[in-house]
Design a protein around this motif. Sequence first.
Motif: not given
Length: 148
Positions: A78-80, A87-92
């Motif tokens: 869950r934490e991973a 990370k995906a949200a930051e990249q987006e």
Amino acid sequence: MVLKWMSLILLALLPVLAHASMYMWVDADGNTHFGDQPPANASSRKVKVNAPEVSNDVSAQERQQRMRDFLSEQQKDREARQVDQAKAAEQEAKKANFCTKMRAQLKNMARLSTFYDLDENGERVYVTEEENEQLRKDFRDKVKQACG
């Protein structure tokens, strides 16, 4: 058979019922009953119910350890996933910012009448109209490829 089922149910409820008063009575048909309230129409006697001792045998400990290990793995997974989502949200967000800047440059290019390069002396050398159009087209393609 009914007595057997009642006994099994009673055993399953023993931990819950350990602190409650239990009553036992026999009905007119000779069936034995148990309950937490004495019946109004039959004589009953109070029964002391002792909760069974907790089994600490090796197999129970192994099951508990496997359950703890399983829950620990689930928490790690869950934490991973949360880290990956962050990370995906930051990249987006970075991509959205990049695309906003690229589209602003594209609008700015549309306002310019012509482009130029600097020669080895630092002087402007204007490009032809065909080269202007090609530069605009290439940049539009780059924006479309990167940002959709």
